[in-house]
Design an enzyme around this catalytic site. Structure first.
Site, PDB file in Angstrom:
ATOM      1  N   SER A 128       7.843  -0.761 -84.779  1.00 60.66           N
ATOM      2  CA  SER A 128       8.334   0.459 -84.139  1.00 60.66           C
ATOM      3  C   SER A 128       9.534   0.165 -83.259  1.00 60.66           C
ATOM      4  CB  SER A 128       7.242   1.099 -83.285  1.00 60.66           C
ATOM      5  OG  SER A 128       7.796   2.215 -82.601  1.00 60.66           O
ATOM      6  N   LYS A 183       0.076   1.609 -86.221  1.00 59.23           N
ATOM      7  CA  LYS A 183       1.448   2.145 -86.275  1.00 59.23           C
ATOM      8  C   LYS A 183       1.399   3.657 -86.537  1.00 59.23           C
ATOM      9  CE  LYS A 183       5.779   2.763 -86.395  1.00 59.23           C
ATOM     10  NZ  LYS A 183       6.730   2.799 -87.455  1.00 59.23           N
ATOM     11  N   HIS A 186       0.371   5.327 -83.417  1.00 63.66           N
ATOM     12  CA  HIS A 186       1.551   5.322 -82.537  1.00 63.66           C
ATOM     13  C   HIS A 186       2.470   6.490 -82.893  1.00 63.66           C
ATOM     14  CE1 HIS A 186       5.845   4.503 -82.117  1.00 63.66           C
ATOM     15  NE2 HIS A 186       5.568   3.843 -81.015  1.00 63.66           N
ATOM     16  N   ASN A 187       2.728   6.658 -84.176  1.00 61.47           N
ATOM     17  CA  ASN A 187       3.645   7.733 -84.585  1.00 61.47           C
ATOM     18  C   ASN A 187       3.057   9.112 -84.297  1.00 61.47           C
ATOM     19  OD1 ASN A 187       5.099   5.569 -85.510  1.00 61.47           O
ATOM     20  ND2 ASN A 187       5.690   6.526 -87.423  1.00 61.47           N
ATOM     21  N   GLU A 190       3.596   9.674 -80.798  1.00 63.29           N
ATOM     22  CA  GLU A 190       5.046   9.930 -80.632  1.00 63.29           C
ATOM     23  C   GLU A 190       5.356  11.415 -80.927  1.00 63.29           C
ATOM     24  OE1 GLU A 190       7.572   7.113 -82.832  1.00 63.29           O
ATOM     25  OE2 GLU A 190       8.683   8.842 -83.568  1.00 63.29           O
TER      26      GLU A 190
HETATM   27  P1  NDP Z   1      16.791   2.580 -95.617  1.00 60.72           P
HETATM   28  O1  NDP Z   1      16.797   3.748 -96.522  1.00 60.72           O
HETATM   29  O2  NDP Z   1      17.872   2.434 -94.617  1.00 60.72           O
HETATM   30  O3  NDP Z   1      16.779   1.251 -96.501  1.00 60.72           O
HETATM   31  C1  NDP Z   1      15.909   1.093 -97.574  1.00 60.72           C
HETATM   32  C2  NDP Z   1      16.056  -0.307 -98.137  1.00 60.72           C
HETATM   33  O4  NDP Z   1      15.093  -0.476 -99.165  1.00 60.72           O
HETATM   34  C3  NDP Z   1      17.424  -0.569 -98.760  1.00 60.72           C
HETATM   35  O5  NDP Z   1      17.737  -1.908 -98.567  1.00 60.72           O
HETATM   36  C4  NDP Z   1      17.162  -0.261-100.234  1.00 60.72           C
HETATM   37  O6  NDP Z   1      17.997  -1.012-101.098  1.00 60.72           O
HETATM   38  C5  NDP Z   1      15.751  -0.776-100.381  1.00 60.72           C
HETATM   39  N1  NDP Z   1      15.044  -0.123-101.470  1.00 60.72           N
HETATM   40  C6  NDP Z   1      14.856   1.199-101.656  1.00 60.72           C
HETATM   41  N2  NDP Z   1      14.119   1.399-102.758  1.00 60.72           N
HETATM   42  C7  NDP Z   1      13.858   0.191-103.281  1.00 60.72           C
HETATM   43  C8  NDP Z   1      13.145  -0.244-104.408  1.00 60.72           C
HETATM   44  N3  NDP Z   1      12.551   0.640-105.227  1.00 60.72           N
HETATM   45  N4  NDP Z   1      13.066  -1.568-104.646  1.00 60.72           N
HETATM   46  C9  NDP Z   1      13.674  -2.452-103.811  1.00 60.72           C
HETATM   47  N5  NDP Z   1      14.370  -2.114-102.715  1.00 60.72           N
HETATM   48  C10 NDP Z   1      14.448  -0.794-102.463  1.00 60.72           C
HETATM   49  O7  NDP Z   1      15.352   2.568 -94.937  1.00 60.72           O
HETATM   50  P2  NDP Z   1      14.897   2.007 -93.503  1.00 60.72           P
HETATM   51  O8  NDP Z   1      15.514   0.678 -93.276  1.00 60.72           O
HETATM   52  O9  NDP Z   1      15.056   3.055 -92.473  1.00 60.72           O
HETATM   53  O10 NDP Z   1      13.320   1.853 -93.728  1.00 60.72           O
HETATM   54  C11 NDP Z   1      12.749   0.730 -94.382  1.00 60.72           C
HETATM   55  C12 NDP Z   1      11.261   0.740 -94.105  1.00 60.72           C
HETATM   56  O11 NDP Z   1      11.062   0.651 -92.700  1.00 60.72           O
HETATM   57  C13 NDP Z   1      10.557   2.017 -94.545  1.00 60.72           C
HETATM   58  O12 NDP Z   1       9.261   1.698 -94.996  1.00 60.72           O
HETATM   59  C14 NDP Z   1      10.501   2.830 -93.283  1.00 60.72           C
HETATM   60  O13 NDP Z   1       9.465   3.784 -93.302  1.00 60.72           O
HETATM   61  C15 NDP Z   1      10.245   1.726 -92.268  1.00 60.72           C
HETATM   62  N6  NDP Z   1      10.603   2.062 -90.893  1.00 60.72           N
HETATM   63  C16 NDP Z   1      11.746   2.745 -90.612  1.00 60.72           C
HETATM   64  C17 NDP Z   1      12.075   3.040 -89.296  1.00 60.72           C
HETATM   65  C18 NDP Z   1      13.349   3.752 -88.953  1.00 60.72           C
HETATM   66  O14 NDP Z   1      13.502   4.126 -87.778  1.00 60.72           O
HETATM   67  N7  NDP Z   1      14.282   3.933 -89.894  1.00 60.72           N
HETATM   68  C19 NDP Z   1      11.183   2.628 -88.181  1.00 60.72           C
HETATM   69  C20 NDP Z   1      10.053   1.855 -88.600  1.00 60.72           C
HETATM   70  C21 NDP Z   1       9.771   1.602 -89.907  1.00 60.72           C
HETATM   71  P3  NDP Z   1      19.359  -0.410-101.704  1.00 60.72           P
HETATM   72  O15 NDP Z   1      20.451  -0.857-100.773  1.00 60.72           O
HETATM   73  O16 NDP Z   1      19.453  -1.037-103.032  1.00 60.72           O
HETATM   74  O17 NDP Z   1      19.208   1.085-101.772  1.00 60.72           O
END
Ligand code: NDP
Length: 469
Positions: A128, A183, A186-187, A190
């Site tokens: 988080s 988590k 927590h959400n 939130e």
């Molecule tokens: P983003 O959309 O910014 O990034 C997603 C990433 O996953 C990219 O690198 C993408 O690659 C990759 N991806 C998507 N689909 C696939 C797939 N089918 N196979 C392999 N790689 C894949 O997401 P976030 O970074 O925001 O979130 C990532 C995780 O973290 C999620 O589970 C989210 O719920 C969790 N999270 C997010 C928070 C936030 O505030 N954003 C907070 C806490 C947890 P590509 O570049 O090729 O598209």
């Protein structure tokens, strides 16, 4: 750099920030992303930290770049994408290698993945704090085998946020999906915290007829007192911000319809499954659903007239009401965690959970220090019965009553604050009204009831004789 301490898959918002954080703390990290261009771009933007970042362009290359036994963090969307990555990695890894799912997985999925067993080790880890937290110190909620956690704990504690007393906001919380469950809780909290703040903002804006700047001042002042928290702080910032295009307060140009990714709803569903009452969180999730019904709300206003009517009062009463609402909300959240702990056999450490939420995460607040202390002594006791919190409630509840009652009389929607108050009133009433519910159930369904005097009769005089249709 020949080999990396840890690998990371998924260089999106969170993964990029986490990889930089890991590198900054001195651990060489190998990274891979589905879209290779992003991997190259990421390394190019990493500045001095690039020396500790090993970009790879295939999963085989990633696996070959890691010290054994390997550890790989997944930071990809929850659900199918996570399953696909685990499947793709499985044939490349040894049984003692570890995959750490740091996405926002549904904890039932984490339970399923953990139960699937070998070909490799598996941890489910809630993270988080959004992008900023991932980059400079998130709150980390670990679940899985303790031995697996211990293996990567030096890295995870190094990258975690530090609480005011200097301790890392990272902990192993229990087996399998425990980390992802916490988590989700927590959400849920939130959502509730945000909704209660939004309701108070509504009273200030529509009841007290304050402008955004004045409202910003109120929240900034509250952030100096018992409500000191990240969410109150950013509310002050948001209220003070101006739209670069029009010069109007940002809040006045933003549509009042909030989205959600689903973790709040998961918490509500889980609360219902567990029979653990979390009405403040339910109200918050429902309020977002209602907010999305823009056309219906416009039709409602056209038919019934604008609801909010001005009201007057002391701003300090609103502060007290928010303090009481927050205590009630967290009391529900921790009680739900306690119920889940018993249900899933996890021994979730409530005090430790409060401690790792004190920094790094979105719900970080000064009050969590006191909650950790209260839960340390009596983890099973509802927070409202802790002597210190009971005293605070006694002091602040009259304000919550006044705010909820005034909101109702003036047509200001305050569903989360009301839900907290009415839950409290049920919780402090020894003889409630479920005797009537028992009687009704027996009347129409012959479900039977228990008597106060312990008497043997299980049905009322309304029961139909057996020979009557
Ligand atoms: P983003 O959309 O910014 O990034 C997603 C990433 O996953 C990219 O690198 C993408 O690659 C990759 N991806 C998507 N689909 C696939 C797939 N089918 N196979 C392999 N790689 C894949 O997401 P976030 O970074 O925001 O979130 C990532 C995780 O973290 C999620 O589970 C989210 O719920 C969790 N999270 C997010 C928070 C936030 O505030 N954003 C907070 C806490 C947890 P590509 O570049 O090729 O598209």
């Amino acid at each position: 750099m020949s080999s990396a301490k840890i690998g990371l898959i998924g260089l999106g918002t969170m993964g990029s920030a986490l990889a930089l954080n890991i590198a900054e703390k001195g651990f060489p990290v190998a990274v891979w992303n589905r879209t290779t261009a992003r991997t190259r771009e990421f390394r190019a933007e990493a500045g001095d930290l690039a020396a500790r970042i090993l970009p790879t362009e295939s999963l085989a290359e990633l696996v070959a770049a890691l010290e054994k036994p390997r550890a790989i963090i997944l930071m990809v969307p929850a659900g199918a994408a996570t399953d696909q990555q685990i499947e793709a990695l499985a044939p490349l890894l040894d049984p003692e290698d570890l995959v750490i799912d740091a996405g926002n997985a549904d904890f039932h999925d984490t339970n399923r993945r953990a139960a699937a067993g070998p070909p490799m080790r598996f941890l489910g880890m809630g993270v988080s704090g959004g992008e900023e937290g991932a980059r400079h110190g998130p709150s980390i909620m670990g679940g899985g085998d303790k031995a697996d956690w211990d293996r990567v704990a030096p890295i995870l504690t190094a990258i975690a946020a530090r609480a005011p007393d200097g301790s890392p906001c990272a902990a192993w919380l229990g087996e399998a999906g425990a980390g992802h469950f916490v988590k989700a809780a927590h959400n849920g909290i939130e959502y509730a915290d945000m909704q209660m703040i939004a309701e108070i903002y509504g009273v200030l804006r529509d009841g007290f007829e304050m402008g955004a700047d004045e409202i910003a001042g109120v929240f900034r002042q509250w952030d100096e007192g018992p409500l000191k928290s990240y969410l109150v702080e950013i509310t002050g910032e948001v209220a003070a911000a101006k739209d670069p295009r029009t010069g109007a307060p940002m809040l006045d140009v933003i549509l009042d319809s909030a989205g959600q990714k689903g973790t709040g709803r998961w918490t509500v569903v889980e609360g219902a499954r567990l029979g653990a009452p979390i009405p403040v969180i339910e109200a918050a999730v429902t309020a977002r659903d209602v907010s999305a019904r823009l056309e219906e709300r416009a039709a409602g206003e056209a038919r019934f007239g604008p609801a909010p009517q001005p009201l007057s009062g002391e701003v300090s009463v609103l502060e007290q009401a928010l303090i009481a609402g927050k205590i009630l909300c967290y009391a529900q959240g921790f009680a739900m965690i306690s119920t889940a702990s018993a249900e899933f056999g996890w021994s979730l450490p409530s005090a430790e959970i409060a401690r790792i939420w004190r920094a790094g995460c979105i719900i970080r607040s000064a009050m969590l220090d006191d909650m950790a202390e209260a839960l340390e002594g009596a983890p099973e006791r509802n927070l409202i019965l802790d002597p210190a919190f009971a005293a605070r409630l006694e002091a602040d509840l009259p304000a919550l009553r006044r705010v909820v009652a005034s909101a109702a009389l003036h047509g200001l929607a305050a569903p989360a604050l009301s839900a907290g108050l009415f839950w409290f009133d049920q919780m402090r009433t020894k003889r409630g009204t479920a005797n009537l519910i028992q009687a009704q159930r027996d009347y129409f369904g012959a479900h039977g009831f228990q008597r106060l005097d312990g008497g043997p009769e299980k049905h009322g005089p309304w029961a139909k004789p057996a020979n009557e249709i």
